[in-house]
Design an enzyme around this catalytic site. Sequence first.
Site, PDB file in Angstrom:
ATOM      1  N   GLY A  75       0.788  -1.213   0.000  1.00 45.91           N
ATOM      2  CA  GLY A  75       0.000   0.000   0.000  1.00 45.91           C
ATOM      3  C   GLY A  75       0.824   1.268   0.000  1.00 45.91           C
ATOM      4  O   GLY A  75       0.458   2.258  -0.639  1.00 45.91           O
ATOM      5  N   HIS A 206      -2.309  -7.385   2.436  1.00 46.86           N
ATOM      6  CA  HIS A 206      -2.325  -7.977   3.774  1.00 46.86           C
ATOM      7  C   HIS A 206      -3.428  -7.431   4.666  1.00 46.86           C
ATOM      8  O   HIS A 206      -3.679  -7.983   5.744  1.00 46.86           O
ATOM      9  CB  HIS A 206      -0.945  -7.848   4.439  1.00 46.86           C
ATOM     10  CG  HIS A 206      -0.615  -6.495   4.971  1.00 46.86           C
ATOM     11  ND1 HIS A 206      -0.833  -6.134   6.280  1.00 46.86           N
ATOM     12  CD2 HIS A 206      -0.043  -5.418   4.384  1.00 46.86           C
ATOM     13  CE1 HIS A 206      -0.410  -4.897   6.479  1.00 46.86           C
ATOM     14  NE2 HIS A 206       0.070  -4.440   5.342  1.00 46.86           N
ATOM     15  N   CYS A 330       1.961   1.711  11.937  1.00 47.14           N
ATOM     16  CA  CYS A 330       3.019   2.164  11.030  1.00 47.14           C
ATOM     17  C   CYS A 330       3.971   3.138  11.711  1.00 47.14           C
ATOM     18  O   CYS A 330       4.362   4.148  11.150  1.00 47.14           O
ATOM     19  CB  CYS A 330       2.394   2.794   9.789  1.00 47.14           C
ATOM     20  SG  CYS A 330       1.424   1.635   8.823  1.00 47.14           S
TER      21      CYS A 330
END
Length: 385
Positions: A75, A206, A330
């Site tokens: 992504g 994912h 993240c």
Amino acid sequence: MATTAMSRVFFDWNAGAPLTAAARDAVVDALSLAGNPSSIHAEGRAARGLIEAARASVAALCGVAPAAVTFTSGGTEANQTALSPSMEIDGRPVRFARLLVSAVEHPSVMAGGRFPADAVGIVPVDADGIVDLAALERMLADGEGPVLVSLMAANNETGVIQPVADAARIVHAAGGLLHVDAVQVAGRLPLSVADLGADVVTLSAHKIGGPRGAGAVVRGRPGLAIAPLLTGGGQEGRSRAGTENPPAIAGFGAAARGAIDDLASQTRVSAQRDWFERALMLISPGVTVFGANVARLPNTSAFSVPGVSAETAVIALDLAGVAVSSGSACSSGKVSASHVLGAMGVPAGTAAGAIRVSLGPSTSDQEIERLLSAWQTVSHRFARR
């Protein structure tokens, strides 16, 4: 089931869904192929066939033609590719003067892609985390040249769903183009690029039960071509150079097919999420549920309880065999202040206690009960301090 042999329960699906059996099988089968997808011999054609079958599956997930899908390594690369100042529409070069992103975007979008930092503007959101469309309209009118706008379909931390179609009309009326990060919506809500009005959409394997290391740029506007991020060979129709990864892409395709089927489970997932929040309010009456007054993803609950540190609570729940998150995954595995909650005007003390629980299609009622039991123990421990 999301429970492992260690009797752990998993409530961090927004960070990454467990690999589905179908995706695992697709990856293993693809690993046995020796051919390079660009080779014309039988082995190469076999590898190419897996990629094109996966392309068709990802396209079906989004309601586009297979030719609109370009595979990436994930992504983040997909977002970096889509956020380009240089594009073409029907062979005509377009150069974007500015990039506007909402204040609650994923870090890979907040970084601005390939735009210089001084060309990136931040569109504010309201207290519920909904983008301020009036502010977007004003910012589009403030300046010259076409503008690229990036607005996520739903937030990864709070689950709040954005008014993408309304934003698309405003952007297009101003002569701009709209990128939509749809990573969290896929498999949880029906995903139609046309209905969103998006010119380009990005996905990640994912998040829907596929393997890590695969993503996609999906072009919704006919005749749109984006300047490649990776140049060199002619792979992916010259949209992304480098030998494709057949195992990861094949797994992505299998996960995309499963994500379409998973839509039928989302009514049950939403009911489980609502049940969890009702029980949470009984255990911790002072709880704040972020985005509770607006439409959210059916699987996502982000909340904060006074006096409870997110970092300590996440660790305590982990020791009890329950995996939750403090927000986005993240940030190099660290618990840090959420820019999403900050943009919503959430007080720093409340934001410091933010915990995200995200469910999946295989989440059972027994797992919800296990989570509630663990939370009751953890929260009472805080209350005694």
